[in-house]
Enzyme design. Sequence first.
Site, PDB file in Angstrom:
ATOM      1  CB  CYS A 149     101.755  62.585  84.012  1.00 41.00           C
ATOM      2  SG  CYS A 149     102.941  62.783  85.381  1.00 41.00           S
TER       3      CYS A 149
HETATM    4  C1  UDX Z   1     104.475  61.678  80.954  1.00 39.80           C
HETATM    5  C2  UDX Z   1     104.986  62.660  79.947  1.00 39.80           C
HETATM    6  O1  UDX Z   1     105.846  62.057  79.120  1.00 39.80           O
HETATM    7  C3  UDX Z   1     106.008  63.790  80.990  1.00 39.80           C
HETATM    8  O2  UDX Z   1     106.562  64.902  80.029  1.00 39.80           O
HETATM    9  C4  UDX Z   1     105.355  64.720  81.882  1.00 39.80           C
HETATM   10  O3  UDX Z   1     106.108  65.308  82.833  1.00 39.80           O
HETATM   11  C5  UDX Z   1     104.639  63.461  82.793  1.00 39.80           C
HETATM   12  O4  UDX Z   1     103.962  62.450  82.149  1.00 39.80           O
HETATM   13  P1  UDX Z   1     105.249  59.560  82.172  1.00 39.80           P
HETATM   14  O5  UDX Z   1     103.936  59.473  82.672  1.00 39.80           O
HETATM   15  O6  UDX Z   1     106.392  59.032  82.926  1.00 39.80           O
HETATM   16  O7  UDX Z   1     105.502  61.075  81.604  1.00 39.80           O
HETATM   17  O8  UDX Z   1     105.424  58.375  81.333  1.00 39.80           O
HETATM   18  P2  UDX Z   1     105.524  58.424  79.457  1.00 39.80           P
HETATM   19  O9  UDX Z   1     106.676  57.756  79.051  1.00 39.80           O
HETATM   20  O10 UDX Z   1     104.976  59.686  78.857  1.00 39.80           O
HETATM   21  O11 UDX Z   1     104.162  57.211  79.068  1.00 39.80           O
HETATM   22  C6  UDX Z   1     102.962  57.496  79.613  1.00 39.80           C
HETATM   23  C7  UDX Z   1     102.003  56.453  79.254  1.00 39.80           C
HETATM   24  O12 UDX Z   1     101.788  56.549  77.730  1.00 39.80           O
HETATM   25  C8  UDX Z   1     102.754  55.034  79.411  1.00 39.80           C
HETATM   26  O13 UDX Z   1     101.657  54.382  80.169  1.00 39.80           O
HETATM   27  C9  UDX Z   1     103.259  54.481  78.167  1.00 39.80           C
HETATM   28  O14 UDX Z   1     103.157  53.139  78.171  1.00 39.80           O
HETATM   29  C10 UDX Z   1     102.287  55.099  77.259  1.00 39.80           C
HETATM   30  N1  UDX Z   1     102.907  55.379  76.001  1.00 39.80           N
HETATM   31  C11 UDX Z   1     103.767  56.203  75.913  1.00 39.80           C
HETATM   32  C12 UDX Z   1     101.993  54.608  74.746  1.00 39.80           C
HETATM   33  O15 UDX Z   1     101.109  54.096  74.881  1.00 39.80           O
HETATM   34  N2  UDX Z   1     102.679  54.795  73.464  1.00 39.80           N
HETATM   35  C13 UDX Z   1     103.781  55.869  73.269  1.00 39.80           C
HETATM   36  O16 UDX Z   1     103.853  55.988  72.180  1.00 39.80           O
HETATM   37  C14 UDX Z   1     104.218  56.258  74.432  1.00 39.80           C
END
Ligand code: UDX
Length: 434
Positions: A270
């Site tokens: 995403c």
């Molecule tokens: C994301 C959005 O959160 C969600 O609302 C949308 O519908 C789809 O995209 P997702 O991709 O499943 O969801 O994962 P998410 O938990 O958001 O993490 C995305 C990425 O960011 C991951 O690689 C995670 O490791 C990274 N991340 C997340 C960080 O590096 N730091 C953070 O504080 C949070």
Amino acid sequence: MKKGFNLSIIGTGYVGLTTGVGFAYAGHRVICMDIDKEKVAKINAGETPVYEPGLLEGLRDAKKKNLIEATDDLEYAITNSDITFITVPTPEKKDGSCDLSFVEQVSKDIGRILREKEGYHVVAVKSTVIPETTERVVIPNLEEYSGKIPGEDFGVCVNPEFLREGSALRDFLKPDRIVIGELNTRSGDILEMLHRDFGAPILRTSLKVAEMIKYASNSFLATKISFANEIGNICKRLGIDVYEVMKGLGLDKRISPHFLRAGLGFGGSCFPKDVNALIHKAETLGYEPRLLKEVMKINQRQPYRIIDLLRKRLGSIKGREIAVLGLAFKPDTDDIREAVSIKVVSELLKSGAEVRAYDPKAVFNFRKLFPNITYCESARDALKGSDACLVLTEWPEFRELTDEDFSSMRERIIIEGGKALNPNRVKGFEGICW
Ligand code: UDX
């Protein structure tokens, strides 16, 4: 007494299947449609094509109550439902723009079927579509292929999802908010009724605003992460822990503590795709989105910082055995799309290192990309005889690792991307941002 709506969900990926199982859980009758016969057969056999906590149990429970079925017959799905959710993929094109070809095709196909269908059917776009898509692609196709008048003869809404992989069903059932973009009040009323039992604030707005809320939300979360990583890179040079710093920021209600975890950058299906699509859209509108571009540049560079640190600690990595713990783009998923591990392992191999990798769920997917590295049965196994260890995904099981587990390494160089290890159990490791 049968409660609820008759729904059809077109496209059974993460979003589609979670939406289907979620609405069935809420008591609605759901028909999931997919052109992939194998997926359809799996779902009808009570199996989920993707690993997602709670989804399998939810599917089986819904099947027992006869509230969900899957089909590859679009006509059957549309004619036996009142509301259709479009949840087909919108992948990224080479130029970074949003590929709308699946949305284009399905809106024509649905239009063709609506031509013969009685009653006021509502089509709700849940796929992540760049702003203006519903007005410029979906509605014209529905109108042309059905021969009916949008709004008058059928309804249209945009209902973006905000679910995260690894907690998708929970996020679906307990959303922070429900966004309903509507072509007209009648369409919006029907979708609001469908969501009335979710107990979340419902925001009703225009089609284009609803589309933009999705992109702006993901872009803001991505910006928070790149901000945390930028501060983290400065903290590393100051010899302080960025997580301590972010604790201080997070106590400010205007900032909130969420999505401030510094590390190797964001991956997944995403954030990278959606930020790139918004950058592309902005440029087609004649606007230079400098901030979003920097968010992506910071994110692009971040994974290589762990290699820089490894070289600083180990010198040349050519011929060295490197233990890589974690391949999934985040914990609780088998998904490796845009995972930082892909960049890190590629760089290690390019530099002539041997990789001993371990991940609780994602090895099957990762092996398709990297068939020639060593895959280990456990983290302990991966550490044996290694010259260094890189922790790339914050799987909870890595917090159980102890000093004794790391004592099997040839050289004790341990670097983590995010906060994965437990400092009470393991000494002498460092992070790229602390
Ligand atoms: C994301 C959005 O959160 C969600 O609302 C949308 O519908 C789809 O995209 P997702 O991709 O499943 O969801 O994962 P998410 O938990 O958001 O993490 C995305 C990425 O960011 C991951 O690689 C995670 O490791 C990274 N991340 C997340 C960080 O590096 N730091 C953070 O504080 C949070």
